[in-house]
Write a protein that holds these residues in place. Structure first.
Motif, PDB file in Angstrom:
ATOM      1  N   GLY A   3       0.758  -1.248   0.167  1.00 36.70           N
ATOM      2  CA  GLY A   3       0.026  -0.049   0.029  1.00 36.70           C
ATOM      3  C   GLY A   3       0.873   1.296  -0.063  1.00 36.70           C
ATOM      4  N   SER A   4       0.222   2.300   0.033  1.00 38.21           N
ATOM      5  CA  SER A   4       0.781   3.719   0.158  1.00 38.21           C
ATOM      6  C   SER A   4       0.796   4.290   1.712  1.00 38.21           C
ATOM      7  N   VAL A   5       2.237   4.554   2.185  1.00 40.96           N
ATOM      8  CA  VAL A   5       2.024   5.321   3.588  1.00 40.96           C
ATOM      9  C   VAL A   5       3.023   6.318   3.276  1.00 40.96           C
ATOM     10  N   PRO A   6       2.931   7.412   4.372  1.00 36.92           N
ATOM     11  CA  PRO A   6       4.023   8.479   4.472  1.00 36.92           C
ATOM     12  C   PRO A   6       5.230   7.869   5.120  1.00 36.92           C
ATOM     13  N   ALA A   7       6.442   8.514   4.796  1.00 41.40           N
ATOM     14  CA  ALA A   7       7.697   8.234   5.632  1.00 41.40           C
ATOM     15  C   ALA A   7       7.450   8.087   7.113  1.00 41.40           C
TER      16      ALA A   7
END
Length: 125
Positions: A10-14
């Protein structure tokens, strides 16, 4: 033929976390060692972590030590990759691999006979 199915990308922030799963069609001599890989430019796929299924011993690439944890659930025939403190440079397609009966160098791509289709991880800055 061993089947491997990855999930959990998936997509996550740093700084965020993700847990990848790799469900295997079997835990046998053919899956004595399982690993997680990602493409490396000009180098094929590089390992981030591997685990010896028989004793649960993990092996990590230096780039992920202290941030990633590989584990297994024998009842579910599943290997996990817990990824914490993610960095933008961790963005990649992550592939699960399995091999056996004996793998001498578990962080080497050529050691593995069975591969999943991959799951995408995107870390934004």
């Amino acid at each position: 033929q061993v089947q491997l199915v990855e999930s959990g990308g998936g997509s996550v922030p740093a700084g965020g976390s993700l847990r990848l799963s790799c469900a295997a069609s079997e835990f046998s001599f053919r899956t004595n060692t399982m690993g997680w890989f990602r493409p490396a430019p000009g180098k094929g796929r590089e390992a981030v972590a591997a685990i010896y299924i028989e004793n649960g011993k993990p092996i990590y690439d230096d780039s992920v030590k202290g941030r990633f944890t590989i584990s297994q659930d024998n009842a579910k025939k599943t290997v996990y990759l817990q990824m914490n403190s993610l960095k933008p440079e961790d963005s990649s397609t992550y592939y699960c691999a399995a091999g056996g009966p004996y793998i001498a160098t578990p962080l080497r791509e050529y050691e593995y006979q069975h591969w999943g289709q991959g799951t995408q991880v995107t870390v934004s800055s």
